[in-house]
Design an enzyme around this catalytic site. Structure first.
Site, mmCIF file in Angstrom:
data_model
loop_
_atom_site.group_PDB
_atom_site.id
_atom_site.type_symbol
_atom_site.label_atom_id
_atom_site.label_comp_id
_atom_site.label_asym_id
_atom_site.label_seq_id
_atom_site.Cartn_x
_atom_site.Cartn_y
_atom_site.Cartn_z
ATOM 1 N N GLU A 133 0.841 -1.203 0.000
ATOM 2 C CA GLU A 133 0.000 0.000 0.000
ATOM 3 C C GLU A 133 0.875 1.251 0.000
ATOM 4 O O GLU A 133 1.856 1.312 0.726
ATOM 5 C CB GLU A 133 -0.898 -0.019 1.244
ATOM 6 C CG GLU A 133 -1.828 1.162 1.362
ATOM 7 C CD GLU A 133 -2.665 1.366 0.108
ATOM 8 O OE1 GLU A 133 -3.412 0.455 -0.262
ATOM 9 O OE2 GLU A 133 -2.545 2.438 -0.511
ATOM 10 N N LEU A 181 -0.621 4.507 0.272
ATOM 11 C CA LEU A 181 -1.386 5.679 0.702
ATOM 12 C C LEU A 181 -0.564 6.548 1.650
ATOM 13 O O LEU A 181 0.333 6.065 2.337
ATOM 14 C CB LEU A 181 -2.696 5.262 1.377
ATOM 15 C CG LEU A 181 -2.663 4.492 2.706
ATOM 16 C CD1 LEU A 181 -2.357 5.367 3.898
ATOM 17 C CD2 LEU A 181 -3.991 3.801 2.904
ATOM 18 N N LYS A 236 7.970 -1.653 -2.142
ATOM 19 C CA LYS A 236 7.426 -0.809 -1.065
ATOM 20 C C LYS A 236 8.546 -0.200 -0.234
ATOM 21 O O LYS A 236 8.562 1.002 0.054
ATOM 22 C CB LYS A 236 6.479 -1.638 -0.192
ATOM 23 C CG LYS A 236 5.982 -0.931 1.035
ATOM 24 C CD LYS A 236 5.088 0.260 0.707
ATOM 25 C CE LYS A 236 4.890 1.132 1.928
ATOM 26 N NZ LYS A 236 4.114 2.316 1.671
ATOM 27 N N ASN A 285 9.643 3.914 0.100
ATOM 28 C CA ASN A 285 9.728 4.678 1.349
ATOM 29 C C ASN A 285 11.159 5.096 1.666
ATOM 30 O O ASN A 285 11.399 6.197 2.153
ATOM 31 C CB ASN A 285 9.152 3.853 2.514
ATOM 32 C CG ASN A 285 7.647 4.037 2.602
ATOM 33 O OD1 ASN A 285 7.051 4.774 1.817
ATOM 34 N ND2 ASN A 285 7.014 3.371 3.548
ATOM 35 N N GLY A 325 8.912 11.542 10.595
ATOM 36 C CA GLY A 325 8.390 10.632 11.618
ATOM 37 C C GLY A 325 7.328 9.759 11.003
ATOM 38 O O GLY A 325 7.386 9.424 9.818
ATOM 39 N N CYS A 331 5.684 4.875 9.172
ATOM 40 C CA CYS A 331 6.287 4.134 8.055
ATOM 41 C C CYS A 331 7.775 4.396 7.837
ATOM 42 O O CYS A 331 8.574 3.471 7.918
ATOM 43 C CB CYS A 331 5.509 4.428 6.776
ATOM 44 S SG CYS A 331 3.852 3.732 6.834
ATOM 45 N N LYS A 366 2.797 14.876 10.887
ATOM 46 C CA LYS A 366 2.626 15.741 9.719
ATOM 47 C C LYS A 366 1.192 16.277 9.752
ATOM 48 O O LYS A 366 0.374 15.788 10.546
ATOM 49 C CB LYS A 366 2.926 14.997 8.415
ATOM 50 C CG LYS A 366 1.935 13.893 8.071
ATOM 51 C CD LYS A 366 2.224 13.370 6.671
ATOM 52 C CE LYS A 366 1.228 12.321 6.244
ATOM 53 N NZ LYS A 366 1.440 11.810 4.911
ATOM 54 N N ARG A 418 2.964 8.718 15.907
ATOM 55 C CA ARG A 418 4.002 7.688 15.969
ATOM 56 C C ARG A 418 5.324 8.250 15.422
ATOM 57 O O ARG A 418 5.352 8.809 14.329
ATOM 58 C CB ARG A 418 3.567 6.447 15.163
ATOM 59 C CG ARG A 418 2.476 5.657 15.869
ATOM 60 C CD ARG A 418 2.019 4.456 15.082
ATOM 61 N NE ARG A 418 1.092 4.797 14.022
ATOM 62 C CZ ARG A 418 0.464 3.895 13.248
ATOM 63 N NH1 ARG A 418 0.691 2.613 13.420
ATOM 64 N NH2 ARG A 418 -0.375 4.273 12.300
HETATM 65 N N1 NAD Z 1 -0.235 4.009 8.086
HETATM 66 C C1 NAD Z 1 0.219 4.235 6.861
HETATM 67 O O1 NAD Z 1 0.293 5.370 6.396
HETATM 68 C C2 NAD Z 1 0.660 3.084 5.992
HETATM 69 C C3 NAD Z 1 0.846 3.301 4.605
HETATM 70 C C4 NAD Z 1 1.255 2.236 3.813
HETATM 71 C C5 NAD Z 1 1.521 1.004 4.391
HETATM 72 N N2 NAD Z 1 1.369 0.839 5.741
HETATM 73 C C6 NAD Z 1 1.638 -0.489 6.305
HETATM 74 O O2 NAD Z 1 0.387 -1.157 6.489
HETATM 75 C C7 NAD Z 1 0.438 -1.978 7.660
HETATM 76 C C8 NAD Z 1 -0.675 -1.572 8.605
HETATM 77 O O3 NAD Z 1 -0.407 -0.258 9.068
HETATM 78 P P1 NAD Z 1 -1.504 0.620 9.812
HETATM 79 O O4 NAD Z 1 -0.899 1.965 10.035
HETATM 80 O O5 NAD Z 1 -2.789 0.499 9.089
HETATM 81 O O6 NAD Z 1 -1.600 -0.190 11.197
HETATM 82 P P2 NAD Z 1 -2.536 0.121 12.451
HETATM 83 O O7 NAD Z 1 -1.695 -0.126 13.640
HETATM 84 O O8 NAD Z 1 -3.206 1.444 12.290
HETATM 85 O O9 NAD Z 1 -3.665 -0.999 12.357
HETATM 86 C C9 NAD Z 1 -3.438 -2.368 12.509
HETATM 87 C C10 NAD Z 1 -4.730 -3.027 12.955
HETATM 88 O O10 NAD Z 1 -4.568 -4.437 12.910
HETATM 89 C C11 NAD Z 1 -5.276 -4.991 14.004
HETATM 90 N N3 NAD Z 1 -4.806 -6.370 14.251
HETATM 91 C C12 NAD Z 1 -3.678 -6.794 14.859
HETATM 92 N N4 NAD Z 1 -3.627 -8.137 14.862
HETATM 93 C C13 NAD Z 1 -4.734 -8.583 14.251
HETATM 94 C C14 NAD Z 1 -5.255 -9.868 13.935
HETATM 95 N N5 NAD Z 1 -4.598 -10.970 14.250
HETATM 96 N N6 NAD Z 1 -6.429 -9.952 13.291
HETATM 97 C C15 NAD Z 1 -7.106 -8.831 12.965
HETATM 98 N N7 NAD Z 1 -6.677 -7.587 13.224
HETATM 99 C C16 NAD Z 1 -5.502 -7.466 13.863
HETATM 100 C C17 NAD Z 1 -5.010 -4.018 15.134
HETATM 101 O O11 NAD Z 1 -5.951 -4.172 16.187
HETATM 102 C C18 NAD Z 1 -5.159 -2.677 14.379
HETATM 103 O O12 NAD Z 1 -6.495 -2.237 14.395
HETATM 104 C C19 NAD Z 1 1.841 -1.816 8.231
HETATM 105 O O13 NAD Z 1 2.651 -2.844 7.731
HETATM 106 C C20 NAD Z 1 2.286 -0.490 7.663
HETATM 107 O O14 NAD Z 1 3.682 -0.391 7.545
HETATM 108 C C21 NAD Z 1 0.928 1.840 6.545
#
Ligand code: NAD
Length: 440
Positions: free
Chosen positions: A154, A156, A210, A214, A263, A266, A327, A334
């Site tokens: 992803e 985004l 990915k 980043n 920060g 990611c 930001k 985080r």
């Molecule tokens: N936040 C961003 O901007 C962004 C952008 C691109 C990629 N990513 C990547 O995407 C991934 C997710 O990031 P995020 O920021 O959305 O994470 P987040 O911490 O906001 O959300 C993760 C969710 O997963 C849930 N979870 C944990 N274990 C679980 C399980 N076994 N079953 C079901 N749900 C479960 C948690 O309760 C939480 O709600 C990461 O690898 C991150 O690096 C994040």
């Protein structure tokens, strides 16, 4: 299409909302009961522009559902997304426990063929680990079922996540199976109409794409911060330099703004994770190690300037702080530079009066109530009786403030700006002592 999303965080919720809005039937599964119950009541766990109405509308239409019941989720989707967190382990490598736990859950409940899509950011080789986990569980259940593991990272950006998912620059699909690629082409058709944004490649290349993206962006930021530090020492103006190089289309004008460090959830963790991946195969990534080191140093920059201004005597001083989130347009704190600064100021006995348009609740969650941190309702209130103003996040609200009011409310007209929001000459003319990053 029937889709299941495991993990309703930034990525999972936005992606699920956008997919359901395009007509797919999406069930979201999370282990966090409160999060699921809140979503059913229309309480959205994150601040993201444009997200609330899409979630509300599609929930009402029954195209977007929330549950903690993994079995329901696994039975529903032919396509199962993994969008759980991959936080840094103690040594900086990506912690895959959540990803593998979801793989185990899917394998435990699946009774027909599934496409399992890894959308979390995961190191190269994780798809193989997910495949092994699913195979192991199916074997225990004495089942032979068809399944495919796809890498679909992803891209985004928090703050414009909805738009980024609706109009992605690219959709990376890592798979060696052309039928699976066709299914995903169909899934993403609503977001792939004007021109083909889908790039199909092998799984490992998709996983690395990915991190490469980043790490490249983080490199640009650290490079520019290095230039800003040089400009400061050499008597040049980094904002002129930025315009000068940004006009070169080979360089581009994005991600070259100097500041007080990057920060978020990611960049810091992904740079560290790729360093660890490289180390694990006996390759020392000197560029990435420097990117990380420069960023850590840059997060100390504002504190150094503040300390120098007061000759190290910060005990008992009160600072007005504009911005807490890492930001603008997000409440995410985080790895935010604000945290490094706040904690450094506390360590020397200073107090803070802080304002952020969205992140104050999150700040309270992280630090709790404390005597040395007062969160206030407006950006003006925090100025009252403060020794100086510090700006850490470039929220739109902060870009054209009433300088007369700032001068009136602060004990002394001093601004420390970690985002170069103003022209030094302009503030100097108004009698404000202004510190920024590499500006002249
Ligand atoms: N936040 C961003 O901007 C962004 C952008 C691109 C990629 N990513 C990547 O995407 C991934 C997710 O990031 P995020 O920021 O959305 O994470 P987040 O911490 O906001 O959300 C993760 C969710 O997963 C849930 N979870 C944990 N274990 C679980 C399980 N076994 N079953 C079901 N749900 C479960 C948690 O309760 C939480 O709600 C990461 O690898 C991150 O690096 C994040």
């Amino acid at each position: 299409m029937n889709v299941t999303v495991f993990g309703i965080g930034y990525v999972g919720l936005v992606q699920a909302a956008v997919l359901s809005d395009a007509g797919h039937h999406v069930i979201c599964v999370d282990v966090d009961e409160t999060r699921v119950e809140n979503l059913k009541k229309g309480i959205i766990p994150i601040y993201e522009p444009g997200l609330t109405p899409i979630v509300e509308d599609n929930y009402k239409l029954g195209r977007l559902e929330f549950t903690t019941d993994a079995k329901v989720g696994v039975e529903h989707g032919d396509i199962q997304f993994i969008t759980v967190g991959t936080p840094p382990d103690e040594d900086g490598s990506a912690d895959l426990n959540y990803v593998l736990a979801v793989a185990e859950t899917i394998a435990t409940h699946m009774n027909d063929s599934k496409i399992i899509i890894d959308k979390s950011t995961v190191p190269v080789g994780t798809a193989d680990e997910v495949k092994n986990k699913v195979t192991e569980i199916l074997k225990k259940r004495s089942l032979t079922l068809d399944f495919h593991i796809v890498s679909n990272p992803e891209f985004l950006k928090e703050g414009s996540a909805v738009q980024d998912c609706q109009k992605p620059d690219r959709i990376i699909i890592g798979t060696d199976n052309s039928d699976v690629a066709d299914t995903l082409r169909e899934l993403y058709t609503p977001f792939n109409r004007n021109h083909d944004r889908m790039i199909i490649m092998d799984v490992k290349s998709a996983e690395l794409t990915k991190y490469a993206a980043n790490c490249m962006l983080a490199t640009k930021i650290s490079f520019m911060n290095e230039m800003a530090n040089l400009a400061e020492k050499l008597g040049a103006d980094i904002e002129s330099v930025r315009h000068g190089i940004g006009s070169d289309s080979r360089i581009g004008d994005q991600f070259i703004s100097p500041g007080c460090g990057y920060g978020g959830s990611c960049f810091p963790k992904d740079v560290q994770a790729l360093i660890k991946t490289a180390d694990s195969i006996g390759y020392s990534s000197e560029i990435l190690k420097s990117v990380e080191a420069v960023n850590c140093r840059q997060k100390e920059k504002l504190f150094e300037k503040i300390s120098k201004h007061y000759n190290g005597d910060l005990k008992g001083k009160t600072f007005a702080l504009w911005g807490l989130s890492f930001k603008p347009n997000t409440d995410d704190m985080r790895e935010a530079p604000s945290r490094v600064l706040i904690e450094s100021l506390w360590n020397v006995g200073a107090k803070l009066q802080a304002y952020d348009p969205e992140a104050m609740k999150e700040c309270l969650r992280i630090y709790g109530k404390r005597d040395d941190l007062t969160l206030m309702e407006t950006q003006e209130l925090v100025l009252k009786e403060a020794d100086a103003l510090i700006i850490v996040t470039e929220w739109q609200h902060f870009k054209a403030p009433d300088f007369d009011l700032i001068i009136k409310l602060l004990k002394a007209p001093v601004i420390f700006d970690g985002r170069n929001l103003f022209k030094p000459k302009r503030l100097e003319n108004q009698g404000i002592t202004y510190y920024s990053i590499g500006q002249k």
